[in-house]
Enzyme design. Structure first.
Site, PDB file in Angstrom:
ATOM      1  N   SER A 185     -25.684  27.495  42.766  1.00 33.91           N
ATOM      2  CA  SER A 185     -25.760  28.482  41.691  1.00 33.91           C
ATOM      3  C   SER A 185     -25.830  27.801  40.330  1.00 33.91           C
ATOM      4  O   SER A 185     -26.633  28.182  39.468  1.00 33.91           O
ATOM      5  CB  SER A 185     -24.542  29.412  41.753  1.00 33.91           C
ATOM      6  OG  SER A 185     -24.581  30.354  40.707  1.00 33.91           O
TER       7      SER A 185
ATOM      8  N   ARG B  73     -21.841  29.498  31.644  1.00 35.17           N
ATOM      9  CA  ARG B  73     -20.887  30.508  32.115  1.00 35.17           C
ATOM     10  C   ARG B  73     -21.422  31.924  31.896  1.00 35.17           C
ATOM     11  O   ARG B  73     -21.307  32.782  32.767  1.00 35.17           O
ATOM     12  CB  ARG B  73     -19.551  30.359  31.369  1.00 35.17           C
ATOM     13  CG  ARG B  73     -18.512  29.556  32.118  1.00 35.17           C
ATOM     14  CD  ARG B  73     -17.173  29.639  31.402  1.00 35.17           C
ATOM     15  NE  ARG B  73     -16.157  28.948  32.163  1.00 35.17           N
ATOM     16  CZ  ARG B  73     -15.287  29.532  32.969  1.00 35.17           C
ATOM     17  NH1 ARG B  73     -15.334  30.841  33.146  1.00 35.17           N
ATOM     18  NH2 ARG B  73     -14.373  28.824  33.615  1.00 35.17           N
TER      19      ARG B  73
ATOM     20  N   HIS C 125     -24.367  32.658  34.170  1.00 35.49           N
ATOM     21  CA  HIS C 125     -23.859  32.841  35.532  1.00 35.49           C
ATOM     22  C   HIS C 125     -23.202  34.210  35.691  1.00 35.49           C
ATOM     23  O   HIS C 125     -23.405  34.899  36.697  1.00 35.49           O
ATOM     24  CB  HIS C 125     -22.855  31.731  35.860  1.00 35.49           C
ATOM     25  CG  HIS C 125     -22.316  31.792  37.246  1.00 35.49           C
ATOM     26  ND1 HIS C 125     -21.151  32.463  37.554  1.00 35.49           N
ATOM     27  CD2 HIS C 125     -22.774  31.280  38.418  1.00 35.49           C
ATOM     28  CE1 HIS C 125     -20.917  32.349  38.850  1.00 35.49           C
ATOM     29  NE2 HIS C 125     -21.882  31.639  39.400  1.00 35.49           N
TER      30      HIS C 125
END
Length: 210
Positions: free
Chosen positions: A15, A44, A47
């Site tokens: 990922s 972050r 994601h």
């Protein structure tokens, strides 16, 4: 973006690799404008949202990550606009006054939103603290007013309210104020973005990867 099992670790690594490639596609040569910690926060957010466009929407002003890390290490309070954000932050000193009885009373009496009233109630905590706003533009406008008119000095403002009414304008106003801040350009933002940003800073303060 942690994982416990071997399979979980493999998924997390895959990922992260996908996220980084997507960010490179979006930023191109602009990727060199961001330092390592800023890239960690961008990763972050991308994601958390599955939206690589955030790579070009996030704005870091006045060394916000370093200032945030210092504030967390000093155990400064974090003031948020909604309880959903509070629930997502990995830190003990998080305050949300949106449902405080005094907030209801002041909002009704003065004809203001509860979000505005909650920031007024939190004024003393905001001074020398961290503010994280992911939903309410009026809350962000009130924090900006406190900075301009009442000399309140937050260590960091994470201002990423989402929406098509006043959200963009509130973030533009934040970027005009001389305080450390992280914001987004345009209407995008919200709880997942706000939580991803502040948890990344908290992770850095604990000497962990964002």
């Amino acid at each position: 973006m942690g994982a416990i099992s071997k399979d979980g670790l493999n998924i997390a690594n895959k990922s992260r690799e996908i996220v980084r490639n997507k960010i490179k596609e979006v930023l191109g040569d602009r990727i060199n404008e961001f330092n390592e910690k800023e890239m960690g926060i961008i990763e972050r957010v991308v994601h958390a949202t599955a939206d690589p466009e955030y790579a070009k929407l996030l704005v870091f002003k006045n060394n916000p990550i370093e200032e945030g890390i210092k504030a967390i290490k000093e155990e400064k309070p974090i003031i948020v606009d909604v309880n959903m954000i509070k629930a997502g932050i990995r830190y003990n000193k998080v305050h949300c006054f949106i449902n405080h009885p005094d907030v209801y009373e002041v909002a009704k009496k003065e004809g203001i939103t509860r979000a505005v009233a909650s920031m007024r109630l939190a004024k003393d905590l905001i001074d020398d603290g961290i503010v994280v706003i992911g939903n309410s533009p009026t809350a962000l406008f009130e924090v900006i007013r406190l900075v301009k008119e009442e000399n309140i000095k937050p260590k960091l403002i994470v201002g990423v309210p989402v929406g098509f009414v006043q959200a963009s304008e509130s973030k533009e106003a934040l970027r005009e104020v001389n305080v450390p801040s992280i914001s987004t350009i345009g209407p995008k933002g919200g709880t997942p973005v706000a939580v991803a940003i502040i948890n990344g800073i908290i992770a850095y303060a604990k000497n962990e990867k964002a």
